[in-house]
Design a protein around this motif. Structure first.
Motif, PDB file in Angstrom:
ATOM      1  N   VAL A 191       0.847  -1.201   0.000  1.00  0.00           N
ATOM      2  CA  VAL A 191       0.000   0.000   0.000  1.00  0.00           C
ATOM      3  C   VAL A 191       0.880   1.247   0.000  1.00  0.00           C
ATOM      4  CG1 VAL A 191      -1.715   1.336   1.277  1.00  0.00           C
ATOM      5  CG2 VAL A 191      -1.900  -1.165   1.183  1.00  0.00           C
ATOM      6  N   GLU A 192       0.494   2.223  -0.825  1.00  0.00           N
ATOM      7  CA  GLU A 192       1.140   3.540  -0.839  1.00  0.00           C
ATOM      8  C   GLU A 192       0.068   4.599  -0.616  1.00  0.00           C
ATOM      9  OE1 GLU A 192       3.555   4.205  -4.338  1.00  0.00           O
ATOM     10  OE2 GLU A 192       3.857   2.034  -4.570  1.00  0.00           O
ATOM     11  N   LEU A 193       0.291   5.483   0.350  1.00  0.00           N
ATOM     12  CA  LEU A 193      -0.656   6.549   0.666  1.00  0.00           C
ATOM     13  C   LEU A 193       0.043   7.892   0.508  1.00  0.00           C
ATOM     14  CD1 LEU A 193      -2.134   5.013   3.963  1.00  0.00           C
ATOM     15  CD2 LEU A 193      -3.036   4.775   1.642  1.00  0.00           C
ATOM     16  N   TYR A 194      -0.589   8.787  -0.250  1.00  0.00           N
ATOM     17  CA  TYR A 194      -0.006  10.104  -0.496  1.00  0.00           C
ATOM     18  C   TYR A 194      -1.043  11.189  -0.202  1.00  0.00           C
ATOM     19  CZ  TYR A 194       3.457   7.378  -3.088  1.00  0.00           C
ATOM     20  OH  TYR A 194       4.412   6.460  -3.454  1.00  0.00           O
ATOM     21  N   THR A 195      -0.619  12.217   0.515  1.00  0.00           N
ATOM     22  CA  THR A 195      -1.473  13.382   0.748  1.00  0.00           C
ATOM     23  C   THR A 195      -0.800  14.606   0.150  1.00  0.00           C
ATOM     24  OG1 THR A 195      -2.401  12.461   2.784  1.00  0.00           O
ATOM     25  CG2 THR A 195      -2.564  14.847   2.492  1.00  0.00           C
ATOM     26  N   TYR A 196      -1.590  15.425  -0.537  1.00  0.00           N
ATOM     27  CA  TYR A 196      -1.084  16.608  -1.222  1.00  0.00           C
ATOM     28  C   TYR A 196      -1.564  17.846  -0.459  1.00  0.00           C
ATOM     29  CZ  TYR A 196      -0.146  13.019  -4.594  1.00  0.00           C
ATOM     30  OH  TYR A 196       0.321  11.866  -5.183  1.00  0.00           O
ATOM     31  N   PRO A 197      -0.657  18.495   0.287  1.00  0.00           N
ATOM     32  CA  PRO A 197      -1.060  19.594   1.171  1.00  0.00           C
ATOM     33  C   PRO A 197      -1.633  20.779   0.409  1.00  0.00           C
ATOM     34  CG  PRO A 197       1.172  18.821   1.686  1.00  0.00           C
ATOM     35  CD  PRO A 197       0.783  18.206   0.383  1.00  0.00           C
ATOM     36  N   GLY A 198      -2.621  21.417   1.027  1.00  0.00           N
ATOM     37  CA  GLY A 198      -3.141  22.668   0.502  1.00  0.00           C
ATOM     38  C   GLY A 198      -4.019  22.559  -0.727  1.00  0.00           C
ATOM     39  N   VAL A 199      -4.386  21.335  -1.139  1.00  0.00           N
ATOM     40  CA  VAL A 199      -5.247  21.183  -2.305  1.00  0.00           C
ATOM     41  C   VAL A 199      -6.582  20.584  -1.885  1.00  0.00           C
ATOM     42  CG1 VAL A 199      -3.276  20.926  -3.835  1.00  0.00           C
ATOM     43  CG2 VAL A 199      -4.369  18.876  -2.921  1.00  0.00           C
ATOM     44  N   GLU A 200      -7.571  20.732  -2.745  1.00  0.00           N
ATOM     45  CA  GLU A 200      -8.927  20.302  -2.417  1.00  0.00           C
ATOM     46  C   GLU A 200      -9.370  19.155  -3.312  1.00  0.00           C
ATOM     47  OE1 GLU A 200     -11.765  23.500  -1.640  1.00  0.00           O
ATOM     48  OE2 GLU A 200     -10.116  24.938  -1.675  1.00  0.00           O
ATOM     49  N   HIS A 201     -10.552  18.638  -2.997  1.00  0.00           N
ATOM     50  CA  HIS A 201     -11.164  17.571  -3.782  1.00  0.00           C
ATOM     51  C   HIS A 201     -11.147  17.948  -5.271  1.00  0.00           C
ATOM     52  CE1 HIS A 201     -13.729  13.962  -3.802  1.00  0.00           C
ATOM     53  NE2 HIS A 201     -14.376  14.537  -4.805  1.00  0.00           N
ATOM     54  N   ALA A 202     -10.887  16.971  -6.112  1.00  0.00           N
ATOM     55  CA  ALA A 202     -10.825  17.158  -7.573  1.00  0.00           C
ATOM     56  C   ALA A 202      -9.582  17.923  -8.022  1.00  0.00           C
ATOM     57  CB  ALA A 202     -12.092  17.830  -8.106  1.00  0.00           C
ATOM     58  N   PHE A 203      -8.504  17.860  -7.234  1.00  0.00           N
ATOM     59  CA  PHE A 203      -7.290  18.582  -7.612  1.00  0.00           C
ATOM     60  C   PHE A 203      -6.668  18.050  -8.897  1.00  0.00           C
ATOM     61  CE2 PHE A 203      -5.450  15.119  -5.055  1.00  0.00           C
ATOM     62  CZ  PHE A 203      -4.360  14.733  -5.836  1.00  0.00           C
ATOM     63  N   ALA A 204      -7.026  16.828  -9.309  1.00  0.00           N
ATOM     64  CA  ALA A 204      -6.432  16.246 -10.515  1.00  0.00           C
ATOM     65  C   ALA A 204      -7.338  16.351 -11.735  1.00  0.00           C
ATOM     66  CB  ALA A 204      -6.083  14.777 -10.263  1.00  0.00           C
ATOM     67  N   ALA A 216      -1.261  17.305  -9.406  1.00  0.00           N
ATOM     68  CA  ALA A 216      -1.806  16.357 -10.392  1.00  0.00           C
ATOM     69  C   ALA A 216      -0.685  15.656 -11.148  1.00  0.00           C
ATOM     70  CB  ALA A 216      -2.728  17.091 -11.362  1.00  0.00           C
ATOM     71  N   LEU A 217       0.371  16.389 -11.505  1.00  0.00           N
ATOM     72  CA  LEU A 217       1.486  15.793 -12.239  1.00  0.00           C
ATOM     73  C   LEU A 217       2.235  14.772 -11.396  1.00  0.00           C
ATOM     74  CD1 LEU A 217       2.960  18.938 -14.072  1.00  0.00           C
ATOM     75  CD2 LEU A 217       1.663  17.063 -15.093  1.00  0.00           C
ATOM     76  N   VAL A 218       2.488  15.124 -10.133  1.00  0.00           N
ATOM     77  CA  VAL A 218       3.203  14.187  -9.253  1.00  0.00           C
ATOM     78  C   VAL A 218       2.360  12.940  -9.007  1.00  0.00           C
ATOM     79  CG1 VAL A 218       4.135  13.859  -6.932  1.00  0.00           C
ATOM     80  CG2 VAL A 218       4.593  15.981  -8.161  1.00  0.00           C
ATOM     81  N   ALA A 219       1.064  13.136  -8.770  1.00  0.00           N
ATOM     82  CA  ALA A 219       0.181  11.992  -8.533  1.00  0.00           C
ATOM     83  C   ALA A 219       0.124  11.087  -9.758  1.00  0.00           C
ATOM     84  CB  ALA A 219      -1.220  12.482  -8.157  1.00  0.00           C
ATOM     85  N   HIS A 220       0.042  11.686 -10.939  1.00  0.00           N
ATOM     86  CA  HIS A 220      -0.010  10.878 -12.160  1.00  0.00           C
ATOM     87  C   HIS A 220       1.277  10.071 -12.334  1.00  0.00           C
ATOM     88  CE1 HIS A 220      -0.939   9.662 -16.241  1.00  0.00           C
ATOM     89  NE2 HIS A 220       0.245  10.098 -16.611  1.00  0.00           N
ATOM     90  N   GLU A 221       2.412  10.712 -12.077  1.00  0.00           N
ATOM     91  CA  GLU A 221       3.676   9.994 -12.208  1.00  0.00           C
ATOM     92  C   GLU A 221       3.728   8.806 -11.250  1.00  0.00           C
ATOM     93  OE1 GLU A 221       8.476  10.865 -11.862  1.00  0.00           O
ATOM     94  OE2 GLU A 221       7.079  12.522 -12.109  1.00  0.00           O
ATOM     95  N   ARG A 222       3.259   9.006 -10.023  1.00  0.00           N
ATOM     96  CA  ARG A 222       3.236   7.909  -9.051  1.00  0.00           C
ATOM     97  C   ARG A 222       2.282   6.797  -9.498  1.00  0.00           C
ATOM     98  NH1 ARG A 222       3.077  12.030  -3.828  1.00  0.00           N
ATOM     99  NH2 ARG A 222       5.346  12.073  -3.458  1.00  0.00           N
ATOM    100  N   SER A 223       1.152   7.179 -10.050  1.00  0.00           N
ATOM    101  CA  SER A 223       0.175   6.189 -10.499  1.00  0.00           C
ATOM    102  C   SER A 223       0.727   5.351 -11.633  1.00  0.00           C
ATOM    103  CB  SER A 223      -1.114   6.889 -10.943  1.00  0.00           C
ATOM    104  OG  SER A 223      -1.718   7.578  -9.869  1.00  0.00           O
ATOM    105  N   VAL A 224       1.288   6.009 -12.641  1.00  0.00           N
ATOM    106  CA  VAL A 224       1.818   5.268 -13.785  1.00  0.00           C
ATOM    107  C   VAL A 224       3.002   4.400 -13.374  1.00  0.00           C
ATOM    108  CG1 VAL A 224       2.875   5.474 -16.071  1.00  0.00           C
ATOM    109  CG2 VAL A 224       0.957   6.940 -15.453  1.00  0.00           C
ATOM    110  N   ALA A 225       3.813   4.893 -12.432  1.00  0.00           N
ATOM    111  CA  ALA A 225       4.944   4.093 -11.956  1.00  0.00           C
ATOM    112  C   ALA A 225       4.464   2.770 -11.368  1.00  0.00           C
ATOM    113  CB  ALA A 225       5.749   4.879 -10.927  1.00  0.00           C
ATOM    114  N   VAL A 226       3.383   2.813 -10.599  1.00  0.00           N
ATOM    115  CA  VAL A 226       2.846   1.581 -10.012  1.00  0.00           C
ATOM    116  C   VAL A 226       2.281   0.668 -11.094  1.00  0.00           C
ATOM    117  CG1 VAL A 226       0.980   0.679  -8.566  1.00  0.00           C
ATOM    118  CG2 VAL A 226       2.429   2.528  -7.733  1.00  0.00           C
TER     119      VAL A 226
END
Length: 411
Positions: A191-204, A216-226
């Motif tokens: 399991v990998e859990l990531y929180t993105y400070p200072g952003v709200e629902h639908a940030f991606a 959104a870019l960092v989250a996408h990179e992490r998603s594709v890496a997995v």
């Protein structure tokens, strides 16, 4: 890019639609994309097409079909009200059955190679988590899910890899809920859990008032890496980048260069703001201001290369004689005949087996010093010394610091 297909419900109650996007190569691992509360709308189809560019056969099942088929809502106030109505009437257990049916259909497609994942947003993130617990998936990814904390008793059933992205200021998944999720899941190896400070629902979600591009870019990179690690596909990014550079600097063929890139790529030379966004402008830039503008003795000397799942970071020396006007590097400056050597860093992003963008960095002050148009006296800048020290770290450090000698006898 996509088509609509029919999926038969496993309980025999009928059929429902799914939007199917296929990679340009015609095959790939499978990805079930799970909708927000707004149905399989243009946003979800665009995301499906995006992941098809990444190399996946993507199927977006209509999860609201048991209430109303083909729900497709926008984001105005009236649409929000309708969306919450569908959300409140949604049977998530039947929804998991429908996701499982979509997985079965996906695995039977001739375009499917091997490996299947699920990825969801909002409601779809909760369903991705539950799919990880109840379905046979290799990877499950959720963005700003709601209500996951109510199903943590199922976590022991997770067999694949789970990645959850949370918005730090998400009113629909407050910190208390995130704390419960972390307490139950963060110690698990899969399991990998990531929180993105200072952003709200639908940030991606592109176009959302809460869209936050860096997160959104960092989250996408992490998603594709997995996804790459669990189901593929696997690309030789180093080879692809080398071919691109060969077409740019050796054969100097603009059409071949562009053929290594996605349909709408971009290039940004950070210090001079040169490059292009989109095929038309980038082709124009390469043809008239880059490929044939580079001096004949242009040389790239590799120093290091870091290869990730979605991008390469290249460190190199860029060497040339300033024997012509170089639009992209020294725009508007007449040739000086000076030889220049500068450290370069290229951050090269890929979508699937094509280049998506290049961010190129260098020290413009060092270039200007070396061609003699910037006097370094009294300024904290250096000329060729920056390149020399990159090759030989034993060369002196700190010579631009007037205070350096004063610390020689200090503890």
């Amino acid at each position: 890019m996509g088509i609509h297909i029919e999926i038969s419900a496993k309980d025999g109650s009928g059929t429902f639609n799914g939007y199917l996007a296929i990679p340009a190569v015609g095959k790939g691992p499978g990805l079930i994309l799970l909708q927000e509360i707004f149905g399989v709308n243009s946003t979800m189809r665009q995301i499906a097409d995006y992941y098809a560019e990444e190399g996946y056969v993507v199927l977006v099942p209509d999860l609201f079909w048991r209430q109303e088929a083909n729900v497709e809502l926008g984001y105005d106030h009236e649409s929000w009200q309708k969306a919450f109505g569908f959300f409140q009437g949604f049977d998530q257990d039947k929804g998991i059955e429908d996701i499982d049916a979509a997985l079965s259909v996906l695995r039977q497609r001739e375009e499917f190679t091997s490996g299947a994942g699920v990825l969801g947003f909002c409601l779809g993130a909760r369903m991705a988590y539950l799919a990880a617990c109840r379905c046979d998936v290799d990877a499950a990814i959720g963005y700003y899910g709601m209500g996951i904390e109510n199903h943590l008793d199922e976590a022991d059933n997770i067999r694949g890899r789970l990645v959850l992205h949370f918005a730090g200021d998400d009113e629909f998944c407050p910190i208390a809920a995130r704390n419960d999720i972390h307490a139950a899941l963060e110690a698990r190896d899969n399991v990998e859990l990531y929180t993105y400070p200072g952003v709200e629902h639908a940030f991606a979600r592109l176009g959302s008032e809460h869209y936050h591009k860096p997160s959104a870019l960092v989250a996408h990179e992490r998603s594709v890496a997995v996804l790459r690690k669990t189901i593929g596909p696997h690309y030789n990014l180093s080879y692809l980048w080398d071919k691109h550079c060969e077409y740019e600097f050796d054969t100097r063929n603009v059409d071949d260069t562009m053929a290594t890139m996605v349909a709408e790529p971009y290039v940004n030379h950070i210090p001079t703001l040169t490059g292009g966004v989109g095929y038309k402008d980038l082709y124009r830039f390469y043809k008239h201001h880059f490929v044939d503008s580079n001096p004949a003795d242009t040389t790239l000397i590799p120093i290091s290369r870091t290869i990730g799942d979605t991008q390469i970071v290249d460190e190199m020396l860029f060497c040339f004689t300033h024997d012509r006007e170089i639009d992209w590097l020294l725009p508007g400056i007449a040739p000086t005949g000076k030889h220049v050597e500068i450290p370069f860093v290229a951050v090269v992003k890929f979508r699937g087996d094509k280049l998506y963008h290049e961010h190129i960095y260098w020290d413009q002050a060092s270039v200007l010093v070396q061609i003699g148009v910037l006097d370094p006296t009294g300024l904290p800048v250096a000329g060729r010394e920056t390149a020399a020290k990159l090759l030989d770290e034993t060369l002196p450090s700190n010579e631009l610091m007037p205070t350096w000698p004063s610390s020689a006898d200090k503890d």
